[in-house]
Design an enzyme around this catalytic site. Structure first.
Site, PDB file in Angstrom:
ATOM      1  N   ALA A  85      -2.709  -4.467  -3.881  1.00  0.00           N
ATOM      2  CA  ALA A  85      -2.589  -3.832  -2.561  1.00  0.00           C
ATOM      3  C   ALA A  85      -3.348  -2.500  -2.494  1.00  0.00           C
ATOM      4  CB  ALA A  85      -1.107  -3.597  -2.254  1.00  0.00           C
ATOM      5  N   PRO A  86      -3.992  -2.184  -1.370  1.00  0.00           N
ATOM      6  CA  PRO A  86      -3.994  -2.950  -0.109  1.00  0.00           C
ATOM      7  C   PRO A  86      -4.986  -4.106  -0.071  1.00  0.00           C
ATOM      8  CG  PRO A  86      -5.212  -0.892   0.166  1.00  0.00           C
ATOM      9  CD  PRO A  86      -4.638  -0.862  -1.217  1.00  0.00           C
ATOM     10  N   GLY A  87      -5.785  -4.298  -1.118  1.00  0.00           N
ATOM     11  CA  GLY A  87      -6.566  -5.538  -1.136  1.00  0.00           C
ATOM     12  C   GLY A  87      -8.069  -5.375  -1.290  1.00  0.00           C
ATOM     13  N   GLY A  88      -8.521  -4.170  -1.651  1.00  0.00           N
ATOM     14  CA  GLY A  88      -9.976  -3.930  -1.779  1.00  0.00           C
ATOM     15  C   GLY A  88     -10.640  -4.827  -2.815  1.00  0.00           C
ATOM     16  N   ASP A 143       5.662  -8.849 -10.175  1.00  0.00           N
ATOM     17  CA  ASP A 143       5.300  -7.764 -11.101  1.00  0.00           C
ATOM     18  C   ASP A 143       4.065  -8.210 -11.902  1.00  0.00           C
ATOM     19  OD1 ASP A 143       5.043  -6.035 -13.253  1.00  0.00           O
ATOM     20  OD2 ASP A 143       7.210  -5.749 -13.465  1.00  0.00           O
ATOM     21  N   SER A 153     -11.304   1.754  -2.948  1.00  0.00           N
ATOM     22  CA  SER A 153     -11.334   1.178  -4.304  1.00  0.00           C
ATOM     23  C   SER A 153     -12.269  -0.013  -4.394  1.00  0.00           C
ATOM     24  CB  SER A 153      -9.960   0.661  -4.699  1.00  0.00           C
ATOM     25  OG  SER A 153      -9.089   1.679  -4.895  1.00  0.00           O
ATOM     26  N   ASP A 177       1.071  -8.160  -6.018  1.00  0.00           N
ATOM     27  CA  ASP A 177       1.522  -6.783  -5.737  1.00  0.00           C
ATOM     28  C   ASP A 177       2.776  -6.873  -4.889  1.00  0.00           C
ATOM     29  OD1 ASP A 177       1.676  -3.959  -4.879  1.00  0.00           O
ATOM     30  OD2 ASP A 177      -0.383  -3.845  -5.588  1.00  0.00           O
ATOM     31  N   LYS A 230      -6.304   4.025 -16.531  1.00  0.00           N
ATOM     32  CA  LYS A 230      -6.105   5.354 -15.935  1.00  0.00           C
ATOM     33  C   LYS A 230      -5.926   6.357 -17.071  1.00  0.00           C
ATOM     34  CE  LYS A 230      -5.722   2.922 -12.157  1.00  0.00           C
ATOM     35  NZ  LYS A 230      -6.793   2.799 -11.187  1.00  0.00           N
TER      36      LYS A 230
HETATM   37  C1  LIG Z   1      -4.715   1.799  -7.168  1.00  0.00           C
HETATM   38  S1  LIG Z   1      -3.774   0.666  -6.306  1.00  0.00           S
HETATM   39  C2  LIG Z   1      -4.788  -0.757  -6.258  1.00  0.00           C
HETATM   40  C3  LIG Z   1      -5.874  -0.713  -5.226  1.00  0.00           C
HETATM   41  C4  LIG Z   1      -6.606  -2.023  -5.116  1.00  0.00           C
HETATM   42  N1  LIG Z   1      -7.372  -2.304  -6.309  1.00  0.00           N
HETATM   43  C5  LIG Z   1      -7.543  -2.045  -3.934  1.00  0.00           C
HETATM   44  O1  LIG Z   1      -8.754  -2.160  -4.130  1.00  0.00           O
HETATM   45  O2  LIG Z   1      -7.075  -1.962  -2.796  1.00  0.00           O
HETATM   46  C6  LIG Z   1      -2.577   0.229  -7.472  1.00  0.00           C
HETATM   47  C7  LIG Z   1      -1.631  -0.868  -7.027  1.00  0.00           C
HETATM   48  O3  LIG Z   1      -0.943  -1.331  -8.182  1.00  0.00           O
HETATM   49  C8  LIG Z   1       0.337  -1.759  -7.764  1.00  0.00           C
HETATM   50  N2  LIG Z   1       1.182  -1.841  -8.955  1.00  0.00           N
HETATM   51  C9  LIG Z   1       1.578  -0.876  -9.807  1.00  0.00           C
HETATM   52  N3  LIG Z   1       2.372  -1.410 -10.769  1.00  0.00           N
HETATM   53  C10 LIG Z   1       2.472  -2.717 -10.504  1.00  0.00           C
HETATM   54  C11 LIG Z   1       3.152  -3.796 -11.118  1.00  0.00           C
HETATM   55  N4  LIG Z   1       3.875  -3.621 -12.218  1.00  0.00           N
HETATM   56  N5  LIG Z   1       3.014  -5.019 -10.571  1.00  0.00           N
HETATM   57  C12 LIG Z   1       2.275  -5.232  -9.460  1.00  0.00           C
HETATM   58  N6  LIG Z   1       1.615  -4.239  -8.840  1.00  0.00           N
HETATM   59  C13 LIG Z   1       1.724  -3.009  -9.350  1.00  0.00           C
HETATM   60  C14 LIG Z   1       0.771  -0.721  -6.749  1.00  0.00           C
HETATM   61  O4  LIG Z   1       1.738  -1.287  -5.876  1.00  0.00           O
HETATM   62  C15 LIG Z   1      -0.555  -0.421  -6.040  1.00  0.00           C
HETATM   63  O5  LIG Z   1      -0.658  -1.187  -4.854  1.00  0.00           O
END
Ligand SMILES: C[S@@+](CC[C@H](N)C(=O)[O-])C[C@H]1O[C@@H](n2cnc3c(N)ncnc32)[C@H](O)[C@@H]1O
Length: 351
Positions: A219-222, A258, A186, A238, A303
């Site tokens: 997460a994971p942190g990209g 959240d 990501s 996250d 999305k």
């Molecule tokens: C597509 S991943 C993100 C990848 C991230 N951008 C990266 O580059 O690694 C989506 C993330 O959104 C988090 N997520 C979904 N709903 C959330 C919420 N209400 N609050 C915090 N995190 C949330 C999920 O735990 C997941 O880790």
């Protein structure tokens, strides 16, 4: 009679969305058009109005689902594979002066097989165009580029583009190198968003070491890692775990919360968001950040798992703009690294 209009490329499978978007723009300008496309072909033709009129009415920079946009000169079908050059020259009718020739294919599985043929054809066509004075000897970006797109062995699209109304990358695909240290694939989405959605001046002015950012759904942190690469201080929101290399940058603080409720203790420069949620819910929350003055700039993903992705996009962007409560400039695109989603860059408009 020639078939003229617009040619635009997209991610395979998104042709109906691009067709709907192009048709919407044409309708806004009162142009009577129709879209011609095939599922998974990775391109759309918009026909029914003169190409100059369409190209001007629908600028590339306003398009979300188009990776690339050209003015269509003609569609050549049922060609004799022994001689494709004569029909191309005939279609040009001895008119035009081009500064570059690009022979390419849309990004579909079928068309990509023709990449070798396209290259060889370009090598044969170039001297034939030069001989007739249609192509400059040396590349000249100030003149239009002539594009020949192979969509089949005997099926070509002939088009032209100008420097200020197209993506600067061949086929609209920026070739970014994946950094092996990035915590997730990501990360490339945010790299691409910064490159494609922001102007060079915005990159200089709006991203600077020491700025404060929040990454919602980190997460994971990209994305946090990309921000840290630019020396920003990041609050990574996250409930899931963050990659150790991202944390080792020393610039990222992991906050388990959240992302729809967390708010920064004081206004910050940037907010980015990649949370997987319904796009209208994300758009509403993003607008709250601007309405409350919590950030000045944002990059967020919407999305789009539904069928009518153009309609949903238009709804969500309207909702976002309306709920920001202040002038905000937005630019949105389905990036090359985006799958069933689009990315939006928004900044406070300080005029
Ligand atoms: C597509 S991943 C993100 C990848 C991230 N951008 C990266 O580059 O690694 C989506 C993330 O959104 C988090 N997520 C979904 N709903 C959330 C919420 N209400 N609050 C915090 N995190 C949330 C999920 O735990 C997941 O880790």
């Amino acid at each position: 009679m020639s078939t003229e209009g617009l040619l635009a490329y997209c991610r395979p499978g998104f042709e109906p969305d691009l067709a709907a978007e192009l048709s919407w723009h044409a309708a806004q300008k009162g142009l009577p058009v129709y879209a011609k496309t095939q599922k998974n072909s990775a391109y759309v033709l918009l026909l029914g109005a003169p190409r100059e009129q369409l190209a001007e009415a629908i600028p590339y920079r306003e398009l979300i689902f188009a990776r690339q946009k050209y003015a269509l000169i003609d569609e050549l079908q049922g060609l004799d594979v022994q001689d494709r050059i004569t029909p191309v020259l005939e279609a040009l009718g001895g008119k035009g002066r081009y500064g570059e020739l690009s022979v390419e294919t849309p990004d579909s599985d079928d068309a990509r097989q023709l990449a070798g043929l396209a290259k060889a054809f370009g090598n044969a066509l170039r001297p034939a165009l030069r001989q007739r004075g249609l192509l400059t000897d040396k590349p000249n970006p100030k003149l239009p580029t002539l594009h020949v797109a192979f969509v089949g062995n005997n099926h070509l699209l002939l088009a032209s583009s100008t420097e200020n109304d197209r993506a600067p990358w061949p086929m609209g695909i920026p070739r970014l190198k994946q950094d092996p240290r990035a915590p997730s694939r990501s990360a490339m989405k945010l790299d691409e968003a910064i490159l494609c959605l922001m102007t060079p001046a915005e990159r200089m002015d709006l991203i600077a070491p020491g700025m404060q950012a929040a990454d919602l759904g980190a997460a994971p942190g990209g994305w946090s890692w990309v921000l840290a690469k630019h020396q920003l201080q990041v609050s990574a929101i996250d409930n899931g775990p963050l990659n150790a290399d991202a944390l080792a940058t020393g610039l990222i603080e992991h906050i388990r919360a959240d992302g729809f409720h967390w708010q920064p203790p004081r206004p910050i420069d940037w907010m980015v968001c990649d949370m997987v949620e319904t796009p209208s819910k994300v758009a509403r929350r993003m607008a709250q950040w601007f309405a409350n003055g919590w950030c000045r700039n944002a990059i967020f993903n919407l999305k789009l798992p539904m069928k009518k992705r153009w309609e949903e996009t238009a709804l969500c962007l309207d909702l976002f703009t309306a709920q920001c409560g202040k002038p905000v400039r937005i630019r949105a695109k389905q990036l090359y690294h985006d799958r069933e989603e689009i990315t939006v860059f928004a900044r406070l408009d300080r005029k």
